[in-house]
Design a protein around this motif. Sequence first.
Motif, short mmCIF file in Angstrom:
data_model
loop_
_atom_site.label_atom_id
_atom_site.label_comp_id
_atom_site.label_asym_id
_atom_site.label_seq_id
_atom_site.Cartn_x
_atom_site.Cartn_y
_atom_site.Cartn_z
N HIS A 188 21.42 52.28 29.79
CA HIS A 188 21.28 53.15 30.81
C HIS A 188 22.28 52.54 31.91
CE1 HIS A 188 19.93 49.75 33.38
NE2 HIS A 188 19.07 49.39 32.24
N GLY A 189 22.54 53.39 32.98
CA GLY A 189 23.53 53.19 34.02
C GLY A 189 23.02 52.37 35.26
N GLY A 190 23.98 52.46 36.33
CA GLY A 190 23.85 51.51 37.36
C GLY A 190 25.16 50.73 37.42
N PRO A 191 24.99 49.40 37.23
CA PRO A 191 24.16 48.64 36.85
C PRO A 191 22.72 48.68 37.69
CG PRO A 191 26.18 47.27 36.74
CD PRO A 191 26.40 48.67 37.76
N GLY A 192 21.64 48.75 37.03
CA GLY A 192 20.39 48.32 37.74
C GLY A 192 19.58 49.56 37.66
N GLY A 193 20.00 50.95 37.00
CA GLY A 193 19.01 52.10 36.96
C GLY A 193 17.99 51.83 36.04
N GLY A 194 17.94 51.10 35.12
CA GLY A 194 16.66 51.21 34.21
C GLY A 194 16.60 52.16 33.42
N CYS A 195 15.85 52.12 32.33
CA CYS A 195 15.79 53.33 31.36
C CYS A 195 14.47 54.11 31.72
CB CYS A 195 15.54 52.89 30.01
SG CYS A 195 14.19 51.58 29.56
N SER A 196 14.37 55.26 31.14
CA SER A 196 13.13 56.28 31.65
C SER A 196 12.57 57.12 30.38
CB SER A 196 13.68 57.29 32.69
OG SER A 196 14.59 58.16 31.99
N PRO A 197 11.62 57.68 30.36
CA PRO A 197 11.13 58.16 29.10
C PRO A 197 11.93 59.35 28.69
CG PRO A 197 9.20 57.78 30.74
CD PRO A 197 10.34 57.36 31.47
N ALA A 198 12.70 60.28 29.89
CA ALA A 198 13.56 61.18 29.40
C ALA A 198 14.56 60.65 28.24
CB ALA A 198 13.98 61.80 30.49
N MET A 199 15.09 59.57 28.52
CA MET A 199 16.03 59.05 27.66
C MET A 199 15.82 59.03 26.23
SD MET A 199 17.50 56.06 30.11
CE MET A 199 18.36 56.38 31.80
N ARG A 200 14.47 58.96 25.62
CA ARG A 200 14.28 58.93 24.58
C ARG A 200 14.32 60.48 23.76
NH1 ARG A 200 7.99 57.38 26.39
NH2 ARG A 200 8.54 55.08 27.21
N ARG A 201 14.48 61.36 24.56
CA ARG A 201 14.46 62.74 24.06
C ARG A 201 15.76 63.24 23.77
NH1 ARG A 201 11.28 66.25 28.40
NH2 ARG A 201 11.48 67.70 26.54
N TYR A 202 16.81 62.43 23.63
CA TYR A 202 18.01 63.14 23.34
C TYR A 202 18.36 62.84 21.79
CZ TYR A 202 19.13 63.58 28.07
OH TYR A 202 19.13 64.15 29.49
N PHE A 203 17.33 62.34 20.94
CA PHE A 203 17.46 62.19 19.59
C PHE A 203 16.42 62.77 18.81
CE2 PHE A 203 18.33 58.91 22.71
CZ PHE A 203 19.57 58.66 22.56
N ASP A 204 16.52 63.24 17.58
CA ASP A 204 15.63 63.68 16.77
C ASP A 204 14.61 62.62 16.17
OD1 ASP A 204 14.29 64.49 14.55
OD2 ASP A 204 15.75 65.73 13.57
N PRO A 205 13.76 62.71 16.71
CA PRO A 205 12.61 61.52 16.49
C PRO A 205 12.20 61.31 14.91
CG PRO A 205 11.33 63.08 17.46
CD PRO A 205 12.77 63.66 17.26
N SER A 206 12.47 62.50 14.21
CA SER A 206 12.16 62.23 12.63
C SER A 206 13.60 61.42 12.03
CB SER A 206 11.99 63.62 12.07
OG SER A 206 13.17 64.32 12.31
N HIS A 207 14.67 61.31 12.76
CA HIS A 207 15.92 60.87 12.07
C HIS A 207 16.28 59.57 12.74
CE1 HIS A 207 19.48 60.98 10.03
NE2 HIS A 207 20.07 60.56 11.24
N TYR A 208 15.86 59.35 14.09
CA TYR A 208 16.58 58.16 14.88
C TYR A 208 15.61 57.30 15.11
CZ TYR A 208 21.01 60.48 15.21
OH TYR A 208 22.26 61.12 15.07
N ARG A 209 15.79 55.90 14.99
CA ARG A 209 15.17 54.86 15.53
C ARG A 209 15.77 54.52 16.80
NH1 ARG A 209 15.00 48.80 12.75
NH2 ARG A 209 13.68 47.74 14.20
N VAL A 210 15.18 54.86 17.86
CA VAL A 210 15.69 54.70 19.31
C VAL A 210 15.25 53.52 20.00
CG1 VAL A 210 16.12 56.02 21.49
CG2 VAL A 210 15.72 57.37 19.45
N ILE A 211 16.28 52.49 20.40
CA ILE A 211 15.84 51.32 21.19
C ILE A 211 16.30 51.45 22.69
CG2 ILE A 211 16.43 48.75 21.35
CD1 ILE A 211 16.86 50.62 17.94
N LEU A 212 15.47 51.45 23.67
CA LEU A 212 15.86 51.41 24.88
C LEU A 212 15.44 49.91 25.64
CD1 LEU A 212 14.25 54.47 24.41
CD2 LEU A 212 15.31 54.96 26.51
N PHE A 213 16.04 49.66 26.61
CA PHE A 213 15.65 48.43 27.14
C PHE A 213 16.09 48.67 28.69
CE2 PHE A 213 20.08 47.48 26.01
CZ PHE A 213 20.44 46.37 26.77
N ASP A 214 15.54 47.82 29.44
CA ASP A 214 15.93 47.58 30.82
C ASP A 214 17.03 46.36 30.94
OD1 ASP A 214 14.20 49.85 31.85
OD2 ASP A 214 12.50 48.75 32.29
N GLN A 215 18.19 46.37 31.30
CA GLN A 215 18.77 45.35 31.64
C GLN A 215 18.53 44.45 32.82
OE1 GLN A 215 22.75 47.48 32.63
NE2 GLN A 215 22.22 48.85 30.95
#
Length: 331
Positions: A51-78
Amino acid sequence: MDRLADRKNAAEFLYPPIDPFDQRMLDVGDGHRIYVEQCGNPNGVPVVVLHGGPGGGCSPAMRRYFDPSHYRVILFDQRGCGRSRPHASVEANTTWHLVRDIEAIRTTLGIERWMVFGGSWGATLALIYGISHPDRAAALVLRGVFLMTQAELDWFYGGGAGKFWPDVWARFTSLVPEDEQTDFIAAYHRRLFSGDLVQETRFARAWAAWENTLASIENTGAGGGESPAEYARAFARLENHYFTNAGFLEEDGWILKNAGALRNVPGIIVQGRYDMICPPTSAFALHKVWPGSDIRVVAKAGHALSEPGISAELVRAMDRYRADAAMRRLA
């Protein structure tokens, strides 16, 4: 970019909302615990989202840029933001701590190599991570490139962008006494770290409003809205901390000077033509020294991830890699 994006909002280009299949707090040392989640296909191609910032944090919308049947998506808050703790802390919080944290997540999850997806400061961090660990970065997908240079800071905090948004710039600068207006990063630093919570919150909201207002070409200059106090304080303190310390890089221009390490790492750069926060010159400078990169300039877009054209191109980039045989072997 096709004309379809002109008639849609960003959400229409994204995959449907999904919930994580794994959520955890990871102890990364130095008194920090970071929030990590996984969603999509547990056996899919791994991609880490920065995610951006620094300090922005991740959000549920960020999960949606990837085909969920194909990608294993890892998000984290810095460190210091979002659900990570301690909140708004700058102790043991540098670029190199974050690079180490990314590696800690990778090894903890048992991932050998992964794709890296990031925008703005997330693009900065993705590049630094890729340069530091090119054997672990299978590909980079970047949006709104920020190279963490003094010229970029001068543009945004020294009056360059303010020439296009003089009314908004006036609100940002008016809080600082005239005798401190030669260095707004330093002036805000004194107040964001004053120890007075009321003052810190006031200046944090002003700092966040200046950036948020300029993020999208859809904004009219009326203001980016007032951020919640807790979010604004973490966002402003962390950004200011990193910018005060020049991103903790050894020298100005470090990323471009070390981009040769990415020679075997492919990537796609998505850049808004009217990005007022991270002007396109940085994206083109990066593309010039990174032979494996492809650049996509979105004609009617600014900086924000939520811009329709930006979202459309990012989803298109990830769908393109979905069909890439080399990337499929990561699963």
